[in-house]
Design a protein around this motif. Structure first.
Motif, mmCIF file in Angstrom:
data_model
loop_
_atom_site.group_PDB
_atom_site.id
_atom_site.type_symbol
_atom_site.label_atom_id
_atom_site.label_comp_id
_atom_site.label_asym_id
_atom_site.label_seq_id
_atom_site.Cartn_x
_atom_site.Cartn_y
_atom_site.Cartn_z
ATOM 1 N N UNK A 139 36.486 41.592 46.785
ATOM 2 C CA UNK A 139 35.552 40.612 46.016
ATOM 3 C C UNK A 139 36.771 39.643 45.384
ATOM 4 N N UNK A 140 37.513 40.343 44.682
ATOM 5 C CA UNK A 140 38.398 39.757 43.894
ATOM 6 C C UNK A 140 39.246 38.632 44.781
ATOM 7 N N UNK A 141 39.858 39.142 45.928
ATOM 8 C CA UNK A 141 40.593 38.303 46.791
ATOM 9 C C UNK A 141 39.933 37.077 47.251
ATOM 10 N N UNK A 142 38.517 37.612 47.717
ATOM 11 C CA UNK A 142 37.697 36.270 48.368
ATOM 12 C C UNK A 142 37.623 35.268 46.945
ATOM 13 N N UNK A 143 37.115 35.635 45.989
ATOM 14 C CA UNK A 143 37.051 34.841 44.780
ATOM 15 C C UNK A 143 38.425 34.020 44.425
ATOM 16 N N UNK A 144 39.526 34.655 44.503
ATOM 17 C CA UNK A 144 40.852 34.070 44.144
ATOM 18 C C UNK A 144 41.054 32.995 45.076
ATOM 19 N N UNK A 145 40.789 33.253 46.553
ATOM 20 C CA UNK A 145 41.062 31.913 47.330
ATOM 21 C C UNK A 145 40.179 30.927 47.394
ATOM 22 N N UNK A 146 38.785 31.293 47.139
ATOM 23 C CA UNK A 146 37.999 30.340 46.696
ATOM 24 C C UNK A 146 38.372 29.424 45.640
ATOM 25 N N UNK A 147 38.704 30.025 44.541
ATOM 26 C CA UNK A 147 39.005 29.415 43.126
ATOM 27 C C UNK A 147 39.947 28.549 43.473
ATOM 28 N N UNK A 148 41.377 29.121 44.180
ATOM 29 C CA UNK A 148 42.387 28.305 44.378
ATOM 30 C C UNK A 148 42.152 27.015 45.179
ATOM 31 N N UNK A 149 41.280 26.980 45.981
ATOM 32 C CA UNK A 149 40.878 25.579 46.784
ATOM 33 C C UNK A 149 40.171 24.603 45.828
#
Length: 272
Positions: A139-149
């Motif tokens: 969940x964190x890694x998906x959120x991180x990638x979404x936020x980066x973009x």
């Protein structure tokens, strides 16, 4: 009298227009992990039928195909992508795939998750690690990638994490699951605090007992009747019981909400 009635009708009409705009998701591109079944599919369907472009992601192609067909037959705009949320490269590739096909994700719903049923004295390290890996790490890694973009494009967005009432209410034989959902709640607040300056809202939904494939092991036999008996509304959650809250958090109606937890459980958590 007539003038007053006419004026009231005008105000009422304007109010309806404003409400419609407030909850408008027609310009949103929504990624729903674990979107092929259960609550993920229900939320994806609701958003698609309200005009959003929805991408459902999961690691079971047969479920994704059936879910996409269901949404498309109802007139929704839908795209299905294979994704194992435990693979960082796959997460990045899926965001690239979506951007190339329909544009950048503006709303991310972190719904993918797994459950277990083990007595704490029998819970193996492998099971504990698997539950935390999918429900927290991924969940964190998906959120991180979404936020980066979202930060890259300076456009903000909404991240909605699906937690559970079990993040605060302990029950037997789900120690790993409950711990993982408590971690999701804390992650939600931490990420909300850190990303607010970028216009990224991070909130969570805490569903109660819904009859899905995830909860099936707990609701078999007399389980469902027990949960219904403990619920003030006298029923389990239904297919449309998350529609309102997901439209709220996906739209600008929640523009001043971040770090919030919304419980949708029919009063279960207060009726025990």
């Amino acid at each position: 009298m007539c003038a007053a009635i006419s004026s009231a009708r005008v105000r009422k009409k304007r109010s309806k227009v404003q409400t419609s705009e407030l909850f408008d998701v027609s310009n949103e591109i929504v990624l729903v992990t674990g979107g092929g079944t259960g609550l993920g599919l229900a939320m994806a369907k609701s958003l698609a039928l309200n005009g959003a472009k929805v991408v459902i992601a999961g690691n079971k192609p047969e479920n994704l195909e059936a879910a996409a067909n269901t949404i498309a037959e109802l007139g929704g705009k839908v795209m299905a992508v294979n994704l194992d949320v435990r693979c960082d490269d796959a997460i990045c590739a899926v965001f690239d795939q979506i951007e190339a096909a329909i544009g950048p994700v503006s709303v991310l719903i972190n719904n993918a998750g797994i459950a277990h049923r083990d007595k704490a004295t029998h819970l193996e390290r492998e099971t504990l690690r698997e539950v935390l890996d999918v429900n927290v790490d991924s969940l964190f890694m998906v959120a991180q990638e979404g936020a980066r973009r979202m930060i890259r494009d300076a456009r903000g967005g909404s991240i909605i994490n699906i937690s559970s009432v079990l993040s605060e209410i302990p029950i037997r034989q789900v120690a790993a699951y409950s711990a993982s959902k408590a971690a999701v709640s804390q992650l939600t607040r931490s990420l909300a605090l850190e990303w607010a300056k970028y216009g990224i809202r991070v909130n969570e939904i805490r569903p109660g007992w819904f009859n899905t494939s995830l909860t099936a092991p707990f609701l078999k036999g007399q389980g469902a009747a027990v949960m219904v008996g403990q619920n003030p509304t006298g029923r389990l959650g239904g297919n449309h019981d998350l529609d309102g809250v997901v439209l709220l958090l996906a739209s600008r109606a929640s523009a001043y909400m971040t770090g919030s937890s919304i419980v949708v459980d029919g009063g279960h958590s207060i009726g025990r």
